[in-house]
Design a protein around this motif. Structure first.
Motif: not given
Lengths: 112, 158
Positions: B113, B59, B65-67, B69-71, B148, B61-63
């Protein structure tokens, strides 16, 4: 179908790398330039390696562990180099950009 | 925790010998069977059931990855802006994490990030000094990291 995915990954990777290089040229001081140099390039390299991994897997049938390890090592080493360069810059007295708003670190350093 | 992993690997090897196939697939099958066995035996082993931690790690790792890409897109938007209007700055992040391992994981994730970069670690190992690309609101930024990354790391290690 899979070719489209590979092309998107490769193009995104190059786009991130180019944006990172442009950022190094455009941003005003060491710290902001480090953001562009160490981060955008990380995702760029990761995208290119992932694209070539998928290509090798579907076109040649090879599971290339080296490419995945390459992504892992880029992710491990990029933050450390960024941290060390910024720390060295701060300790040798490189000023922040004049428009920078806050600097909590300089106050805490003076107290000691 | 550690003893559970050792048991699981041992069960995996036993499964390889029982089924007399010595390849990676058989090893993974053995690991899965071991995880199921350990689930039924979890009351007799010390510590929490360790698969829960593996799940939290995935979980995290997924958090991340999301951060990431967005940032990255946020930084790229700044690169192509005609005028430099952002307000960079260094802010202080008080953290609840204690061990060196947790602290270095947090600071590495923050550095990875885009938009935030760990500049220094306080002498007491309780504060991180973070350079942010665009810092209109310090409180919002601190809460963002705390909700996060710090929460996810605490779930993995405690």
């Amino acid at each position: 179908m899979i070719e489209i995915l590979i092309s998107i990954l490769l193009l995104l990777g190059t786009f991130f790398s180019i944006s990172g290089s442009l950022g190094i040229l455009r941003f005003p001081d060491v710290y902001t330039r480090l953001h562009a140099a160490t981060k955008a390039a990380t995702l760029g390299v990761a995208c290119v390696l992932l694209g070539s991994f998928i290509y090798l897997f579907f076109d040649q049938g090879i599971i290339s562990g080296k490419l995945l390890l390459g992504i892992l090592f880029v992710l491990i080493t990029a933050p450390i180099s960024g941290h060390m360069i910024s720390r060295a810059a701060y300790n040798s007295g490189v000023d922040l950009w004049e428009r920078s708003e806050k600097d909590h670190l300089s106050k805490d350093l003076k107290k000691n | 925790m550690a003893i559970q992993i050792i048991f699981n690997v041992l069960i995996a090897f036993m499964w390889m010998f029982l089924s007399e196939t010595y390849d990676f697939v058989a090893f993974v099958k053995g690991l899965m069977i071991g995880a199921i066995l350990l689930f039924f035996l979890r009351r007799f082993l010390p510590g929490k059931y360790y698969i829960v931690r593996v799940y939290k790690l995935i979980k995290l790792n997924f958090i991340f990855l999301r951060e990431l890409i967005f940032s990255t897109f946020a930084i790229i938007a700044l690169v192509y802006k005609p005028k430099m209007t952002m307000e960079p700055g260094i802010f202080k992040l008080p953290t609840e994490l204690k061990s060196d391992w947790e602290l270095s994981l947090l600071s590495n994730l923050i550095s990875l990030t885009p938009g935030t970069l760990t500049v220094a670690v306080g002498d007491d190992n309780r504060t991180l000094y973070i350079h942010a690309m665009d810092l209109p609101d310090v409180e919002a930024q601190i809460n963002d990291i705390k909700n996060t990354f710090e929460k996810a790391i605490l779930e993995v290690t405690r």
